[in-house]
Motif scaffolding. Structure first.
Motif, PDB file in Angstrom:
ATOM      1  N   PHE B 357     -16.412 -63.943   5.575  1.00 46.54           N
ATOM      2  CA  PHE B 357     -17.488 -63.980   6.015  1.00 46.54           C
ATOM      3  C   PHE B 357     -18.470 -64.858   5.169  1.00 46.54           C
ATOM      4  O   PHE B 357     -19.259 -65.488   5.797  1.00 46.54           O
ATOM      5  N   THR B 358     -18.111 -64.901   3.920  1.00 46.29           N
ATOM      6  CA  THR B 358     -19.232 -65.536   3.297  1.00 46.29           C
ATOM      7  C   THR B 358     -19.132 -67.214   3.641  1.00 46.29           C
ATOM      8  O   THR B 358     -19.966 -67.816   3.661  1.00 46.29           O
ATOM      9  N   PHE B 359     -17.967 -67.398   3.865  1.00 45.95           N
ATOM     10  CA  PHE B 359     -17.609 -68.963   4.120  1.00 45.95           C
ATOM     11  C   PHE B 359     -18.383 -69.226   5.611  1.00 45.95           C
ATOM     12  O   PHE B 359     -19.157 -70.223   5.732  1.00 45.95           O
ATOM     13  N   GLU B 360     -17.967 -68.312   6.480  1.00 44.52           N
ATOM     14  CA  GLU B 360     -18.715 -68.414   7.782  1.00 44.52           C
ATOM     15  C   GLU B 360     -20.154 -68.489   7.614  1.00 44.52           C
ATOM     16  O   GLU B 360     -20.860 -69.455   8.684  1.00 44.52           O
ATOM     17  N   ILE B 361     -20.711 -67.808   6.877  1.00 41.51           N
ATOM     18  CA  ILE B 361     -22.475 -67.674   6.711  1.00 41.51           C
ATOM     19  C   ILE B 361     -22.758 -68.871   6.017  1.00 41.51           C
ATOM     20  O   ILE B 361     -23.729 -69.772   6.677  1.00 41.51           O
ATOM     21  N   LEU B 362     -22.035 -69.451   5.253  1.00 47.26           N
ATOM     22  CA  LEU B 362     -22.462 -70.982   4.544  1.00 47.26           C
ATOM     23  C   LEU B 362     -22.500 -71.820   5.569  1.00 47.26           C
ATOM     24  O   LEU B 362     -23.229 -72.681   5.529  1.00 47.26           O
ATOM     25  N   ARG B 363     -21.290 -71.859   6.423  1.00 45.48           N
ATOM     26  CA  ARG B 363     -21.286 -72.649   7.599  1.00 45.48           C
ATOM     27  C   ARG B 363     -22.340 -72.763   8.443  1.00 45.48           C
ATOM     28  O   ARG B 363     -23.032 -73.791   8.835  1.00 45.48           O
ATOM     29  N   GLU B 364     -22.712 -71.402   8.832  1.00 44.04           N
ATOM     30  CA  GLU B 364     -23.677 -71.323   9.624  1.00 44.04           C
ATOM     31  C   GLU B 364     -25.015 -71.743   9.304  1.00 44.04           C
ATOM     32  O   GLU B 364     -26.151 -72.426   9.771  1.00 44.04           O
ATOM     33  N   ALA B 365     -25.177 -71.345   7.741  1.00 48.54           N
ATOM     34  CA  ALA B 365     -26.453 -71.580   7.406  1.00 48.54           C
ATOM     35  C   ALA B 365     -26.583 -73.076   6.978  1.00 48.54           C
ATOM     36  O   ALA B 365     -27.754 -73.806   7.292  1.00 48.54           O
ATOM     37  N   GLY B 366     -25.561 -73.822   6.875  1.00 45.03           N
ATOM     38  CA  GLY B 366     -25.394 -75.191   6.795  1.00 45.03           C
ATOM     39  C   GLY B 366     -26.057 -76.172   7.994  1.00 45.03           C
ATOM     40  O   GLY B 366     -26.756 -76.954   8.223  1.00 45.03           O
ATOM     41  N   ILE B 367     -25.643 -75.315   9.149  1.00 40.48           N
ATOM     42  CA  ILE B 367     -26.161 -75.860  10.420  1.00 40.48           C
ATOM     43  C   ILE B 367     -27.764 -75.631  10.616  1.00 40.48           C
ATOM     44  O   ILE B 367     -28.432 -76.513  11.061  1.00 40.48           O
ATOM     45  N   ARG B 368     -28.107 -74.573  10.151  1.00 47.43           N
ATOM     46  CA  ARG B 368     -29.486 -74.143  10.521  1.00 47.43           C
ATOM     47  C   ARG B 368     -30.617 -74.467   9.589  1.00 47.43           C
ATOM     48  O   ARG B 368     -31.819 -74.389   9.877  1.00 47.43           O
ATOM     49  N   ILE B 369     -30.204 -74.727   8.275  1.00 45.57           N
ATOM     50  CA  ILE B 369     -31.075 -74.922   7.218  1.00 45.57           C
ATOM     51  C   ILE B 369     -31.669 -76.258   7.613  1.00 45.57           C
ATOM     52  O   ILE B 369     -31.352 -77.191   8.104  1.00 45.57           O
ATOM     53  N   PRO B 370     -33.042 -76.515   7.195  1.00 48.09           N
ATOM     54  CA  PRO B 370     -33.808 -77.698   7.378  1.00 48.09           C
ATOM     55  C   PRO B 370     -33.113 -78.754   6.426  1.00 48.09           C
ATOM     56  O   PRO B 370     -32.893 -78.586   5.471  1.00 48.09           O
ATOM     57  N   SER B 371     -32.997 -79.794   6.979  1.00 45.62           N
ATOM     58  CA  SER B 371     -32.317 -80.989   6.164  1.00 45.62           C
ATOM     59  C   SER B 371     -32.978 -81.314   5.040  1.00 45.62           C
ATOM     60  O   SER B 371     -32.127 -81.819   4.008  1.00 45.62           O
ATOM     61  N   VAL B 372     -34.177 -81.089   4.690  1.00 44.43           N
ATOM     62  CA  VAL B 372     -34.721 -81.231   3.243  1.00 44.43           C
ATOM     63  C   VAL B 372     -34.141 -80.647   2.210  1.00 44.43           C
ATOM     64  O   VAL B 372     -33.794 -81.105   1.098  1.00 44.43           O
ATOM     65  N   ILE B 373     -33.650 -79.199   2.557  1.00 42.03           N
ATOM     66  CA  ILE B 373     -33.186 -78.400   1.381  1.00 42.03           C
ATOM     67  C   ILE B 373     -31.718 -78.087   1.662  1.00 42.03           C
ATOM     68  O   ILE B 373     -31.074 -77.348   1.212  1.00 42.03           O
ATOM     69  N   GLY B 374     -31.041 -79.140   2.465  1.00 45.18           N
ATOM     70  CA  GLY B 374     -29.708 -78.899   2.723  1.00 45.18           C
ATOM     71  C   GLY B 374     -28.774 -78.888   1.386  1.00 45.18           C
ATOM     72  O   GLY B 374     -27.837 -78.002   1.349  1.00 45.18           O
ATOM     73  N   PRO B 375     -28.999 -79.880   0.546  1.00 44.18           N
ATOM     74  CA  PRO B 375     -28.060 -79.807  -0.511  1.00 44.18           C
ATOM     75  C   PRO B 375     -27.963 -78.517  -1.317  1.00 44.18           C
ATOM     76  O   PRO B 375     -26.900 -78.051  -1.993  1.00 44.18           O
ATOM     77  N   THR B 376     -28.974 -77.612  -1.187  1.00 44.44           N
ATOM     78  CA  THR B 376     -28.828 -76.617  -2.007  1.00 44.44           C
ATOM     79  C   THR B 376     -27.582 -75.573  -1.624  1.00 44.44           C
ATOM     80  O   THR B 376     -27.024 -75.039  -2.403  1.00 44.44           O
ATOM     81  N   ILE B 377     -27.152 -75.803  -0.297  1.00 46.60           N
ATOM     82  CA  ILE B 377     -25.998 -74.814   0.347  1.00 46.60           C
ATOM     83  C   ILE B 377     -24.901 -75.220  -0.719  1.00 46.60           C
ATOM     84  O   ILE B 377     -24.048 -74.390  -0.984  1.00 46.60           O
ATOM     85  N   GLY B 378     -24.709 -76.385  -1.035  1.00 49.64           N
ATOM     86  CA  GLY B 378     -23.464 -76.831  -1.701  1.00 49.64           C
ATOM     87  C   GLY B 378     -23.613 -76.224  -2.992  1.00 49.64           C
ATOM     88  O   GLY B 378     -22.345 -75.599  -3.201  1.00 49.64           O
ATOM     89  N   ILE B 379     -24.558 -76.469  -3.553  1.00 49.25           N
ATOM     90  CA  ILE B 379     -24.706 -75.752  -4.967  1.00 49.25           C
ATOM     91  C   ILE B 379     -24.472 -74.165  -4.773  1.00 49.25           C
ATOM     92  O   ILE B 379     -23.561 -73.544  -5.583  1.00 49.25           O
ATOM     93  N   VAL B 380     -25.424 -73.473  -3.792  1.00 47.07           N
ATOM     94  CA  VAL B 380     -25.190 -72.067  -3.867  1.00 47.07           C
ATOM     95  C   VAL B 380     -23.697 -71.701  -3.611  1.00 47.07           C
ATOM     96  O   VAL B 380     -23.040 -70.957  -4.056  1.00 47.07           O
ATOM     97  N   GLY B 381     -23.108 -72.495  -2.587  1.00 44.89           N
ATOM     98  CA  GLY B 381     -21.654 -72.077  -1.959  1.00 44.89           C
ATOM     99  C   GLY B 381     -20.824 -72.209  -3.162  1.00 44.89           C
ATOM    100  O   GLY B 381     -19.959 -71.381  -3.585  1.00 44.89           O
ATOM    101  N   ALA B 382     -20.643 -73.493  -3.815  1.00 42.82           N
ATOM    102  CA  ALA B 382     -19.881 -73.570  -4.763  1.00 42.82           C
ATOM    103  C   ALA B 382     -19.763 -72.937  -6.250  1.00 42.82           C
ATOM    104  O   ALA B 382     -18.956 -72.223  -6.601  1.00 42.82           O
ATOM    105  N   LEU B 383     -20.987 -72.949  -6.520  1.00 38.09           N
ATOM    106  CA  LEU B 383     -21.167 -72.359  -7.850  1.00 38.09           C
ATOM    107  C   LEU B 383     -21.380 -70.816  -7.752  1.00 38.09           C
ATOM    108  O   LEU B 383     -20.528 -70.179  -8.484  1.00 38.09           O
ATOM    109  N   ILE B 384     -22.274 -70.391  -7.171  1.00 42.26           N
ATOM    110  CA  ILE B 384     -22.483 -68.904  -7.014  1.00 42.26           C
ATOM    111  C   ILE B 384     -21.263 -68.113  -6.695  1.00 42.26           C
ATOM    112  O   ILE B 384     -20.753 -67.344  -7.215  1.00 42.26           O
TER     113      ILE B 384
END
Lengths: 364, 510
Positions: B357-384
């Motif tokens: 579910f976390t992965f699916e949330i990440l994926r959905e967030a990746g689509i909805r997130i404004p592209s300016v702050i997009g790279p944050t998703i990768g950091i949040v997903g991978a690290l945290i």
């Protein structure tokens, strides 16, 4: 569009259906039964049974071709409504008992080999439930499903040989005639109704596109089934040796336990998977046939509504048998009884057809 | 309930005919557009022949090219010389004065409104009961750009845009053939929109075309904004996971479907083409399949098949093996897994569900997130979520691997509908695996296959031409070399068969 939407099945689908009817026998309790009588030459028995059952099949195929009608229509037109209904009832009984006894046996094997803690009714309901689901979607669909899965099924089944090759020793099948040719011939003939479904499959003739498709489809599938069973009997005897093989229940499942692929020791779960899929399709064909015969006996137009009651009845009746030993005994009785009926019936039908045909010719 | 009266009211009002009365005619149009509240309707008094011939020109702001009106409509009108005969004014204007590409004579208000909305300008003349509508349409649109979803390494790099006319032009450029038919239909009772049905005559099955048209005709709704909504109206199974239509944003892919006898639907405001009927294989094949060499494409196909199976089954098989069939694992691996599992407090099912579910949330967030702050998703997903969850003993490291490979594989499947189907099926199998192990999984597999084999999209079986098996085969699981492929669509009775043979020009090594 017209070609594809006519609801008729074709050669390949029919072959696949027959493969799922017969090839699966090498995985169930059939080898146990045959080895009991055939000893180390048990592999000859399927071939003899095939030869014995082939003759009535061809006779019936001839009548079917002559009249261009399925088994059911033939029975009703040649024997009349009352006797016809009775014959349908006998066919239903044969196929339903086979469904009931075999599915219970399969469930017992699942229970013993893989899920010892799970209650039998639980496994049984799931298995028959899945079969019901598949059967409920129609014969055309059983055929398609079987056709998609059958290459994979055959591949996985046959590749097992490579995993157990190190224990293989062909000398163990000698003496070649086992208990003696006379015993083999007699037992092979007695047990020939392990291939009795071929006769009953003729009832599905109206659902097949054309006669040639039917003939080739059934014969191909059947031969693959016979060769596979005979071949795996050789494997069982060559690996477990005689007489040890007699004492092994479920030789196929034991074989999968012995199989190794490099460091991966137990491959039985993969074979559990194949076997599960195959059994679901196998019993869906039985369910379909049972519903078909019952509907013909009762002269119902639609038989899909009968599937659920038959599936339910099958589970209830199947649960009566206390264990697999009773189940095996029942199966042997069923095979012996139905052999007589199924071998003789085509000849009777042929005789009546000759008589009636003769009368017509005289009248004409 | 409210739909019927409103639409019929609209109809009676719009059904009025123009009369000789100029004042009445112009009032009809003013009323239809609620002028002057609605400032979009622009009007201009026009006159010719020293004021003996007068009229009004109407157009809607934002729908027309104003220079075209000036040069091709107004200029010739003003320069008119020689008085036409009575009763032939409209005829003459339409045929020999106005310079636009399409001219229509209009007698009903309904048609006038329709034409104005679609970017025509309308000329009403004094003492005439026929209005003239001239094509001056020009809507704002973006330029044709690169595809954003269906990317290819080798192949054309253009995608459909929101303008139907441009999309048709993109297709026409690829199929230069008079047999490419384009039929227009209207959907939506209250706010009608145009749907364009395209097919190649003689290749697409006649019955199929009829069926598609009937389906589109049968739609009863107030408005259909674009293709994505139309898709939901005409699809065969609303409640099924398995899609029965396909959307593509690539003109070249759409063309290859056209040539294969499929039918295309286009609409305004939809940067896609909707394709019917489809089979499992049309979802599975990618746009690039025909552009790569035989060896490479088949390598890709193997990877895709593996990816589909991994995406569906990995978590459930891990669950089944670690709960029911532990003997399958080599002892060393088993001990390793057991050691990491030992310190995790939750059952393996919840471990998987949590991370999936976390992965699916990440994926959905990746689509909805404004592209300016997009790279944050990768950091949040991978690290945290990855590393920290393991360190906190919330999940075992092997689960992270399982979920990661599953997620990665699901990205290989390009078609959005198929992608969703696989992702949702995965959860279904996870629960079954937790329940009954391999026995449950594979009973479900048998049922799933049976279900999919029984499906039809516009009467074409979902697994055909593999099951039921039909010739000719274009190579469904593995592609054939291009020169062995024939173009005949398997589900069609049409015969424009051309036997394709190995080109024997020069020398071949094989």
């Amino acid at each position: 569009m017209i070609r594809i939407n006519n609801g008729l099945i074709r050669k390949r689908e029919l072959t696949a259906i027959v493969i799922f009817l017969y090839v699966i026998q090498l995985m169930n309790t059939t080898p146990d039964t045959l080895i009991k009588f055939g000893k180390n030459a048990a592999w000859v028995l399927p071939i003899i049974s095939f030869a014995v059952m082939l003759i009535p099949f061809l006779v019936l195929l001839y009548i079917v071709k002559k009249h261009d009608a399925g088994l059911v229509e033939l029975v009703f037109s040649l024997l009349g409504k009352r006797i016809g209904s009775f014959v349908m009832f006998v066919f239903f009984l044969i196929i339903f008992s086979a469904l009931m006894i075999n599915s219970r046996n399969y469930t017992d094997v699942f229970n013993t080999m893989f899920y010892p803690k799970t209650p039998v009714p639980y496994l049984y309901v799931m298995l028959i439930g899945a079969s019901f689901y598949i059967a409920n979607r129609g014969l055309e669909n059983i055929g398609r499903t079987a056709w998609i899965l059958c290459p994979l099924y055959l591949f996985v089944t046959y590749i097992l040989i490579f995993f157990i090759l190190e224990d293989f020793s062909l000398e163990r099948i000698y003496p070649i005639a086992g208990p003696g040719l006379d015993v083999l011939l007699k037992k092979g003939a007695t047990y020939s109704s392990i291939y009795g479904e071929s006769i009953l499959l003729l009832a599905l003739y109206p659902f097949v596109r054309k006669f040639k498709d039917f003939r080739i489809g059934v014969l191909y599938g059947w031969m693959i089934g016979v060769v596979s069973l005979a071949f795996f009997m050789v494997i069982y005897v060559s690996i477990f040796d005689f007489p040890a093989v007699q004492d092994i229940a479920y030789p196929f499942q034991q074989l999968t336990r012995m199989a190794t692929l490099g460091t991966i020791g137990h491959l039985e779960s993969i074979y559990l998977a194949t076997w599960t899929v195959a059994s679901a399709i196998h019993f869906s064909i039985y369910l379909y046939l049972a519903a078909f015969f019952l509907s013909k006996m009762l002269k119902l137009k639609e038989f899909e509504p009968l599937l659920l009651p038959i599936a339910g009845l099958c589970v209830l009746a199947g649960l009566i048998s206390p264990n697999i030993f009773v189940g095996n005994a029942l199966r042997e009785t069923l095979i012996q009884t139905s052999t007589g009926i199924l071998v003789l019936f085509p000849f009777i039908l042929w005789g009546i057809d000759r008589l009636k045909g003769g009368k017509k010719a005289n009248a004409g | 309930m409210s739909k019927e009266p409103s639409s019929s009211r609209n109809q009676t009002k719009n059904d009025s005919l123009f009369t000789d009365d100029f004042q009445h005619n112009s009032t009809l149009i003013y009323e239809a557009f609620s002028y002057p509240t609605n400032q979009s309707l622009k009007t201009r008094q026009i006159s010719a022949l020293q004021g003996t011939m007068r009229g009004i020109l109407f157009f809607l702001e934002g729908t027309v090219e104003e220079t075209t009106i000036e040069t091709h409509v107004m200029k010739p009108f003003y320069e008119l010389s020689g008085k036409p005969e009575d009763g032939k004014v409209v005829d003459m204007l339409a045929n020999s004065v106005l310079l636009t590409t399409a001219i229509r004579e209009i007698v009903r208000l309904q048609d006038a409104v329709h034409d104005l909305l679609n970017g025509n300008c309308l000329i009403l003349l004094e003492n005439e009961k026929i209005a003239i509508s001239a094509n001056t349409a020009s809507f704002e649109k973006r330029v044709v750009s690169e595809p954003t979803v269906e990317n290819v390494v080798r192949g054309p790099k253009e995608a459909f845009i929101e303008s139907m006319a441009v999309n048709q032009s993109l297709l026409r450029r690829q199929v230069k053939d008079s047999r490419l038919i384009c039929e227009n239909m209207t959907v939506g009772d209250v706010f009608p929109n145009e749907v364009s049905i395209m097919y190649i005559k003689g290749v697409a099955d006649e019955k199929l075309i009829k069926e598609v048209k009937q389906k589109v005709e049968g739609i009863q709704t107030d408005v259909i904004q674009n293709l994505s909504i139309l898709e939901q109206f005409i699809e065969s199974r609303t409640y099924s996971l398995v899609p029965s239509t396909l959307m593509t944003e690539r003109p070249d892919r759409a063309t290859s479907f056209l040539l294969g006898g499929h039918i295309l639907l286009l609409m305004e405001n939809s940067p896609y083409a909707l394709i019917v009927p489809i089979t499992f294989w049309s979802l599975f094949h990618t746009a690039e399949d025909q552009y790569l060499r035989w060896t490479n494409v088949n390598f890709n196909r193997i990877i895709s098949i593996l990816a589909i199976f991994i995406a569906i089954f990995t978590p459930s098989i891990y669950l089944a093996v670690s709960t029911f069939h532990v003997e399958m694992l080599p002892p060393d691996l088993l001990f390793a897994i057991a050691a990491t599992r030992e310190i995790v407090p939750i059952p393996v099912l919840w471990e998987i569900i949590l991370l999936e579910f976390t992965f699916e949330i990440l994926r959905e967030a990746g689509i909805r997130i404004p592209s300016v702050i997009g790279p944050t998703i990768g950091i949040v997903g991978a690290l945290i979520l990855g590393q920290a969850a393991v360190q906190a003993n919330l999940v075992s490291p092997i689960i992270v691997i399982v979920v990661a490979i599953t997620g990665l594989s699901s990205f290989v499947i390009q078609d959005l509908s198929l992608n969703f189907m696989i992702r949702i099926l995965r959860f279904f199998f996870i629960f079954i695996a937790n329940f009954m192990g391999f026995f449950g999984i594979f009973l479900a597999v048998a049922c799933t296959f049976a279900y999919m084999a029984s499906l039809k999209s516009f009467n074409v079986p979902f697994f055909s031409p593999l099951a039921p098996y039909f010739q000719p085969q274009k190579g469904v699981v593995f592609r054939k070399p291009v020169w062995k492929q024939s173009l005949v669509p398997f589900f069609s009775n049409s015969r424009y068969k051309k036997k394709v043979s190995n080109p024997k020009v020069g020398s071949r090594d094989d």
